[in-house]
Motif scaffolding. Structure first.
Motif, PDB file in Angstrom:
ATOM      1  N   ASP A 254       0.868  -1.182   0.000  1.00 54.45           N
ATOM      2  CA  ASP A 254       0.000   0.000   0.000  1.00 54.45           C
ATOM      3  C   ASP A 254       0.899   1.224   0.000  1.00 54.45           C
ATOM      4  O   ASP A 254       1.691   1.415   0.934  1.00 54.45           O
ATOM      5  CB  ASP A 254      -0.891   0.005   1.257  1.00 54.45           C
ATOM      6  CG  ASP A 254      -1.878  -1.152   1.215  1.00 54.45           C
ATOM      7  OD1 ASP A 254      -2.715  -1.182   0.314  1.00 54.45           O
ATOM      8  OD2 ASP A 254      -1.783  -2.039   2.089  1.00 54.45           O
ATOM      9  N   LYS A 255       0.808   2.037  -0.987  1.00 52.34           N
ATOM     10  CA  LYS A 255       1.683   3.212  -1.095  1.00 52.34           C
ATOM     11  C   LYS A 255       1.096   4.199  -2.091  1.00 52.34           C
ATOM     12  O   LYS A 255       0.498   3.801  -3.082  1.00 52.34           O
ATOM     13  CB  LYS A 255       3.072   2.751  -1.575  1.00 52.34           C
ATOM     14  CG  LYS A 255       4.172   3.781  -1.362  1.00 52.34           C
ATOM     15  CD  LYS A 255       5.534   3.165  -1.722  1.00 52.34           C
ATOM     16  CE  LYS A 255       6.568   4.214  -2.046  1.00 52.34           C
ATOM     17  NZ  LYS A 255       6.914   5.092  -0.924  1.00 52.34           N
ATOM     18  N   ASP A 256       1.280   5.474  -1.774  1.00 53.89           N
ATOM     19  CA  ASP A 256       0.833   6.536  -2.682  1.00 53.89           C
ATOM     20  C   ASP A 256      -0.625   6.343  -3.104  1.00 53.89           C
ATOM     21  O   ASP A 256      -0.950   6.381  -4.303  1.00 53.89           O
ATOM     22  CB  ASP A 256       1.741   6.582  -3.931  1.00 53.89           C
ATOM     23  CG  ASP A 256       3.184   6.840  -3.574  1.00 53.89           C
ATOM     24  OD1 ASP A 256       3.416   7.498  -2.529  1.00 53.89           O
ATOM     25  OD2 ASP A 256       4.069   6.364  -4.296  1.00 53.89           O
ATOM     26  N   ALA A 257      -1.463   6.071  -2.142  1.00 58.31           N
ATOM     27  CA  ALA A 257      -2.902   5.914  -2.385  1.00 58.31           C
ATOM     28  C   ALA A 257      -3.220   4.769  -3.348  1.00 58.31           C
ATOM     29  O   ALA A 257      -4.228   4.776  -4.051  1.00 58.31           O
ATOM     30  CB  ALA A 257      -3.508   7.218  -2.924  1.00 58.31           C
TER      31      ALA A 257
END
Ligand code: ISE
Length: 333
Positions: A254-257
């Motif tokens: 999970d990263k940068d939305a």
């Protein structure tokens, strides 16, 4: 007694089989790694303390080789399987048995003449937990009678060299041809094949529709230039439910939305467990067990080759083609 195994072919799959035999197959010993390219054979052999060789027929005939795994290029599979039968040795031959159904018939005849099974084919998906659960859901009635099997078979990119739309059918799709016959327990009777047009000169996806003798419909997309990774999935649709294979991934980022899961670069990681179980089944058979219940036989290799040959005709002609198999010999029933 330790079973001494020779692996023929030291390319991507040969190297993987060598690793499995040397490190993950209790009761077996990797004796010889053979490849026409001496340096390639030596490099793999050295990793596992095996001997290197360049002459496959010579290796097959050796007294200190009990069983053989063939993972050399497709066109060598049938001749080397024949050499194993002649030498009275059991062989786990990578798929396809041959791209020519006539050659598959030669292997079947030689096996019948020898009087016992010698050949098991590397259609490893039969040993994959996802396909095993799919088969179980069909057999125990969970999803009712099977209506459709949808398949998506994507490779990141074609291997170096000449890879054609026809090879998508003869080299990649045999996995689906085998799994459809195995899963649905019915023979394929007709096939259509078509391709969209790419904007570059890479091999475009091939989309096939196969009908079975029991009037089930199978769709197969083979996209050898999917660009994003190795991605194989299937969904079996029954009259009262449906079962699909899941993407196999240990983590999600999970990263940068954004939520993301990785794709494997090729089939070795995705099917690691299937390869392991398949090779264990091969070893158990060589050790004196029965012919493995899940294994693909020379007959299955022949059937996959006929479907592939007919699929190439369907692609070239642009029209639906009937698939005609010989009657299944008693020997393979
Ligand atoms: C390769 O030989 C395999 O067996 C892979 O499973 C398949 O995805 C690939 O297209 C073939 O070339």
């Amino acid at each position: 007694m330790t079973i001494r195994i020779a692996v023929i072919g030291a390319g991507i799959m040969g190297a993987d089989h060598a690793r499995i035999v040397a490190e993950d197959l209790p009761g077996a010993k990797l004796s010889v790694v053979c490849d026409m390219d001496a340096a390639r054979a030596q490099a793999i052999a050295d990793q596992y303390g095996a001997e290197a060789a360049t002459d496959p027929e010579g290796v097959i005939a050796r007294d200190d080789v009990d069983a053989v795994i063939v993972a050399s290029p497709d066109f060598t599979h049938a001749p080397l399987s024949l050499a194993c039968i002649k030498a009275g040795k059991k062989v786990m031959c990578e798929k396809p048995l041959s791209q020519s159904s006539a050659e598959c018939l030669d292997v079947m005849k030689a096996e019948e003449a020898a009087g016992s099974r010698h050949v098991m084919l590397g259609f490893m998906r039969r040993y994959d937990p996802a396909y095993i659960q799919m088969k179980r859901a069909l057999k125990d009635g969970t999803i009712g009678r099977a209506l459709m099997l949808h398949n998506w078979h994507r490779n990141g990119a074609t291997p170096a060299g000449d890879f054609t739309g026809a090879m998508a059918i003869t080299n990649s799709a045999p996995h689906e041809f085998d799994i459809l016959r195995y899963m649905l327990d019915s023979e394929a009777v007709s096939i259509t094949a078509t391709q969209p047009k790419r904007s570059d000169d890479k091999v475009a996806p091939v989309v096939m529709v196969v009908q079975t003798a029991d009037n089930q419909i199978v769709t197969i997309e083979v996209n050898n230039n999917a660009a994003y990774g190795y991605d194989v999935k299937a969904e079996l649709v029954g009259e009262t439910g449906s079962i699909a294979t899941n993407h196999v991934s240990y983590t999600r980022l999970d990263k940068d939305a954004t939520k993301s899961v990785g794709h494997d670069p090729d089939w070795r990681d995705r099917y690691a467990e299937a390869y392991r179980q398949q090779n264990r089944a091969f070893l158990a058979w060589v050790q004196g067990g029965d012919y493995p219940a899940l294994a693909s036989s020379s007959w299955d290799g022949y059937a996959a080759a006929v479907i592939a040959e007919t699929g190439v005709k369907a692609l070239e002609s642009g029209s639906r083609q009937d698939i005609t198999l010989i009657a299944k010999p008693e020997f393979y029933k």
